[in-house]
Design a protein around this motif. Structure first.
Motif, PDB file in Angstrom:
ATOM      1  N   VAL A 156       1.018  32.100  31.362  1.00 16.87           N
ATOM      2  CA  VAL A 156       1.521  32.127  32.732  1.00 16.87           C
ATOM      3  C   VAL A 156       1.909  30.708  33.130  1.00 16.87           C
ATOM      4  N   THR A 157       3.022  30.597  33.825  1.00 16.85           N
ATOM      5  CA  THR A 157       3.471  29.285  34.291  1.00 16.85           C
ATOM      6  C   THR A 157       2.358  28.590  35.085  1.00 16.85           C
ATOM      7  N   ARG A 204       6.874  40.013  41.537  1.00 18.01           N
ATOM      8  CA  ARG A 204       7.672  40.702  40.538  1.00 18.01           C
ATOM      9  C   ARG A 204       6.779  41.716  39.828  1.00 18.01           C
ATOM     10  N   GLU A 236       7.307  32.527  29.591  1.00 14.53           N
ATOM     11  CA  GLU A 236       6.084  32.474  30.387  1.00 14.53           C
ATOM     12  C   GLU A 236       6.177  33.444  31.559  1.00 14.53           C
ATOM     13  N   LEU A 237       5.080  34.126  31.818  1.00 15.20           N
ATOM     14  CA  LEU A 237       5.016  34.975  33.005  1.00 15.20           C
ATOM     15  C   LEU A 237       4.878  34.108  34.240  1.00 15.20           C
ATOM     16  N   ARG A 238       5.209  34.686  35.388  1.00 20.33           N
ATOM     17  CA  ARG A 238       5.134  33.961  36.655  1.00 20.33           C
ATOM     18  C   ARG A 238       3.797  34.207  37.339  1.00 20.33           C
ATOM     19  N   ALA A 239       3.397  33.266  38.161  1.00 21.98           N
ATOM     20  CA  ALA A 239       2.117  33.394  38.862  1.00 21.98           C
ATOM     21  C   ALA A 239       2.133  34.523  39.876  1.00 21.98           C
ATOM     22  N   ASP A 240       3.337  34.972  40.287  1.00 23.85           N
ATOM     23  CA  ASP A 240       3.415  36.072  41.266  1.00 23.85           C
ATOM     24  C   ASP A 240       3.708  37.417  40.595  1.00 23.85           C
ATOM     25  N   ASP A 241       3.560  37.491  39.281  1.00 26.93           N
ATOM     26  CA  ASP A 241       3.784  38.757  38.586  1.00 26.93           C
ATOM     27  C   ASP A 241       2.625  39.721  38.813  1.00 26.93           C
TER      28      ASP A 241
END
Length: 340
Positions: free
Chosen positions: A95-96, A2, A67-72
């Motif tokens: 981040v998650t 993302r 929370e932001l995602r690890a794939d951001d």
């Protein structure tokens, strides 16, 4: 992945819109009237093959996302003078799975100049530089345009300060399917410093209008020559004109777009919008800084930096200083520097 576009103006809006067109997940970060228009009407993207509207999530900061995602992937596309505030806002975002954005997420600096990635590397562990060759305009709140065809732009990218990795290649693959060419290079700084030399004329255009006519073209050449002398003295490598022409060819040809008035580059656009700030400190000012560090006079870049900042501070109209007046001031600056 993302893509979170921090600063969805001209560059950020076009990149975000093109990524969304190709199926990527995109979040836009914007403020003020532009944010309101994006939320109400979507992102309107005007390109040679027509206009499209993209209804994308729009936020003003990380709190709205949770929370932001690890794939951001964070794409920093604000003007350099706004980088510190953006980095301070997004760096501590959780981040998650634990950790913060600065600790875990890639930050891609899609900006003019070379300073933002140095600022970012103070806190972010994974920083990527981009040489942005993307003619584009923020037409009005909620509307961005890019007049290049068949490609929208060329975005060389790599790790900062050097190197490549799988993340860079994945980002490049998404850009390649989104009307960009995105070479992954281990020495992206060489391309960025070459672009910096080209951007030294931004302040000239902002102050005195389009670089047309012998007087303006001669002054612009002298400004770039001064910058090249500074980079040479500092031992900083940059891509020469021949390598740039070979890489770009006729891949990005500009065409007129309906409903998009003829404007100027990024600095001209800042004055035209009356933002009160301009990026000259990180373009001409970068040359001035290096000149002082390496004992190379930079009178022309000093002058353009001062004038551009004065125009922004006083909210003067772009192009309102006659070229003849600017040439006269430049000669006075050179004469003063020679006698100092």
């Amino acid at each position: 992945m993302r893509y979170i576009i921090i600063g969805a103006g001209a560059v950020g809006g076009v990149v975000g819109g093109r990524l969304a067109e190709s199926g990527c997940e995109v979040v836009l970060v914007a403020r003020g009237a532009h944010q309101a228009a994006l939320r109400e009407h979507g992102l309107r993207l005007r390109v040679p093959d027509g206009e499209s509207v993209h209804r994308l999530p729009v936020v003003d900061g990380p709190a709205e996302l949770g929370e932001l995602r690890a794939d951001d992937v964070l794409v920093l596309a604000v003007k350099t003078q706004d980088s510190v505030a953006a980095l301070q806002t997004w760096g501590p975002a959780p981040v998650t799975g634990g950790g913060t954005a600065a600790e875990r997420l890639p930050l891609v600096c899609a900006q003019n100049g070379v300073e933002s990635q140095r600022l970012a590397l103070r806190t972010f562990r994974r920083v990527y530089g981009v040489c942005v060759w993307l003619p584009c305009t923020l037409v009005e709140p909620g509307v961005v345009s890019a007049a290049g065809t068949p490609l929208t732009g060329i975005l060389h990218l790599g790790r900062h300060p050097h190197g490549t990795d799988e993340t860079a290649r994945l980002i490049a693959a998404d850009l390649e399917k989104s009307h960009f060419e995105a070479p992954v290079v281990p020495d992206v700084a060489r391309w960025q410093y070459a672009k910096l030399l080209a951007n030294l004329g931004n302040a000239l255009e902002a102050v005195s209008g389009p670089l047309s006519g012998a007087a303006a073209e001669d002054l612009a050449a002298r400004v770039r020559s001064e910058g090249a002398a500074v980079l040479d003295a500092a031992g900083i490598a940059y891509v020469d004109a021949e390598e740039q022409r070979a890489a770009r060819g006729d891949k990005v040809t500009l065409v007129s777009l309906d409903g998009v008035p003829r404007g100027g580059g990024s600095s001209w656009q800042s004055l035209n919008r009356g933002t009160g700030t301009i990026e000259a400190d990180y373009l001409n000012g970068e040359i001035a800084l290096l000149g002082r560090l390496h004992d190379v006079p930079t009178p022309l870049n000093d002058l353009l930096q001062r004038l551009a900042n004065a125009f922004a501070r006083e909210r003067r109209a772009p192009g309102s200083m006659p070229v003849g007046e600017l040439v006269r001031l430049a000669q006075e600056e050179v004469d003063h520097s020679s006698s100092a």
